[in-house]
Design an enzyme around this catalytic site. Structure first.
Site, PDB file in Angstrom:
ATOM      1  CB  SER A 160      41.150  51.882  34.279  1.00 45.82           C
ATOM      2  OG  SER A 160      40.867  53.199  34.697  1.00 45.82           O
ATOM      3  CE  LYS A 161      34.785  47.501  33.547  1.00 46.41           C
ATOM      4  NZ  LYS A 161      34.409  46.498  34.511  1.00 46.41           N
ATOM      5  NE  ARG A 162      40.841  56.274  36.836  1.00 40.92           N
ATOM      6  CZ  ARG A 162      41.986  56.885  36.976  1.00 40.92           C
ATOM      7  NH1 ARG A 162      42.027  58.181  36.948  1.00 40.92           N
ATOM      8  NH2 ARG A 162      43.085  56.207  37.189  1.00 40.92           N
ATOM      9  CG  HIS A 163      40.790  56.498  31.136  1.00 42.30           C
ATOM     10  ND1 HIS A 163      41.609  55.543  31.685  1.00 42.30           N
ATOM     11  CD2 HIS A 163      41.227  57.692  31.621  1.00 42.30           C
ATOM     12  CE1 HIS A 163      42.511  56.127  32.449  1.00 42.30           C
ATOM     13  NE2 HIS A 163      42.298  57.425  32.441  1.00 42.30           N
TER      14      HIS A 163
END
Ligand code: GLU
Length: 485
Positions: free
Chosen positions: A255-258
């Site tokens: 997800s975007k946090r990666h």
């Protein structure tokens, strides 16, 4: 395992950007069809009108174009099984839903939102209590005569199990009692995904359904629909989960946090479509009997196979993608690289800098196109410099020695008529020979003085050529001033 021509489809919902996981699904579906000379279809699944995002179809089609994932049937190109946008196929689904009702595999449900909500609140039942499942034909008719809105639900068997075979995950079995009487057709006449994709895959003669493993456990419901219609079930190829690793080492769904997770974001930050394709091809598929990692799309079309798809989750590794990207940048046609680099540099680079020469130095050294900006900072700015950088063990230089060298070469350089790498190199080499100093020491002193940083995308004379005569001499003057302090 050998197959006749395989027909696959990529069936995205236009709900936003193109997630890397979706692109991998499209790629595998494309490859599977192409390895067997089969068809690859693109179908837009837009029946959930609430989730539609404007422009999302264009993003999908642009991505397929940019990555080279050509399709045989679908939006724009058309084909014999169109339309390829589900909202344009509404009438088709109605007919098939009615067929199922007539055969006793589906039923009309007149329950209101209020009733469903009450049931939910009172019993905590998440699903549906099958209230309308056994209405008599007369009762159904009465509701219809009153003009009541309704949905059509699938009539699940109440006992037993349903089993299907997945080409990657093997046999999957589900207790029928666990399956909800899911909605097939909504009250606005739109089908649900659950129904529409089954009808379309059948009508479009899709032989292999390739998609993410989030559909693994709902597929028993879909095979029951095939069985109810008396249609041959397709082969199922569910792909392993795509994970990301966060800074603390934990692994979870990508997800975007990666980091960037959409194809567009990666392209915008300087990744090449062909590098992305190559990397994601290996996220869940491993070519047999070889350690090879570099594959063009054409090569993948030759060697891709279902039995080399892994069922264990794959972790998206941004460093590895960077490595692929740097390899692809090195192999890029220099004119194409120059155009991409120029676009990023021309507005921020002062006129004295020889942009073509600078770009020539960068191609073999950057891992992403965006890195050209940071890597050429030394040419735009006179960076703050710590004179300790003049100390270099290997070349046996000290700030004092470098000052002497710079004092000596300053007038020689000022007299140099042709400001060009080879001529400058010869000049410094001659000076080294004449003073019996190591050429490495001379180059070190000059390179640090003109670039004002330790790591540079070229040697001393290349850097001077890029900077232009006036700026290079100006920087040597500045260096001498600093060294004389
Ligand atoms: N529209 C579905 C999605 O985007 C497609 C799933 C499938 O390929 O069947 O997830």
């Amino acid at each position: 395992m050998s197959h006749g021509p395989i027909c696959t489809r990529f069936a995205p919902s236009p709900t936003g950007y193109m997630h890397i996981g979706n692109l991998r699904t499209a790629l595998y579906a494309h490859l599977l069809a192409k390895t067997t000379g089969g068809r690859f279809i693109v179908r837009i699944e837009d029946t959930d009108q609430v989730r539609l995002v404007e422009g999302a179809v264009d993003v999908i089609l642009d991505t397929l174009r940019m990555t080279g994932l050509s399709y045989d049937e679908g939006p724009i190109v058309g084909g014999p099984n169109g339309p390829y946008v589900q909202s344009e196929r509404k009438d088709i689904y109605r007919q098939y839903a009615d067929q199922l009702v007539a055969k006793g595999y589906a039923y009309y449900c007149f329950c209101t939102q209020e009733r469903l909500q009450e049931m939910h609140d009172e019993n905590g039942i998440g699903g549906y209590d099958r209230h309308c499942r056994d209405l008599t034909p007369e009762e159904v008719q009465q509701h219809l005569d009153r003009g009541e809105p309704y949905v059509i639900r699938q009539k699940m068997p109440l006992s037993g199990t349903t089993t299907y075979y997945d080409e990657v995950f093997g046999e999957i079995t589900m207790d029928n009692a666990e399956m909800q009487d899911q909605i097939l057709l909504k009250s606005d006449g739109f089908p649900t995904y659950n129904f529409a994709h089954v009808v379309d895959d059948y009508l479009m003669q899709v032989t292999h359904v390739v998609r993410g493993s989030e559909y693994l456990t709902s597929t028993p419901k879909y095979v029951l629909l095939y069985d109810a219609f008396g249609w041959q079930r397709p082969h199922y190829v569910h792909l392993p989960l795509l994970m990301g690793r966060s800074d603390d080492g934990k692994i979870s769904k990508l997800s975007k946090r990666h980091g960037a997770v959409s194809f567009q974001d990666l392209v915008n930050s300087g990744y090449l479509p062909e590098a992305i394709v190559n990397y994601i091809a290996l996220l869940g598929w491993c070519p047999k009997d070889t350690n090879r990692e570099m594959f063009t799309l054409d090569e993948l079309r030759e060697c891709f196979s279902i039995d080399a798809i892994s069922k264990s989750p794959s972790v998206f590794d941004y460093e590895k993608l960077k490595w692929f990207n740097s390899e692809y940048i090195k192999q890029m046609d220099p004119a194409r690289f120059a155009a991409a680099a120029r676009q990023r540099l021309q507005d921020c680079t002062p006129a004295h800098v020889d942009l073509d020469k600078l770009i020539g130095l960068l191609q073999s050294r950057v891992a992403t196109l965006d890195e050209v900006v940071e890597m050429s900072r030394f040419a735009r700015e006179r960076l703050p410099l710590d004179t300790e950088l003049y100390t270099n063990k290997k070349n046996k230089t000290t700030p004092e020695l470098c000052r002497t060298i710079l004092e000596d070469v300053r007038p020689l350089l000022a007299d140099c008529a042709v400001w060009e790498n080879t001529a400058l190199f010869e000049l410094l080499k001659e000076y080294a020979a004449a003073t019996e100093r190591k050429a490495g020491a001379i180059m070190w002193a000059v390179r640090i003085a003109v670039a004002r940083q330790g790591v540079t995308p070229g040697g001393a004379t290349e850097v001077m050529e890029v900077l232009g005569k006036e700026e290079a001499l100006g920087r040597i003057d500045l260096a001498l001033e600093e060294l004389n302090r």
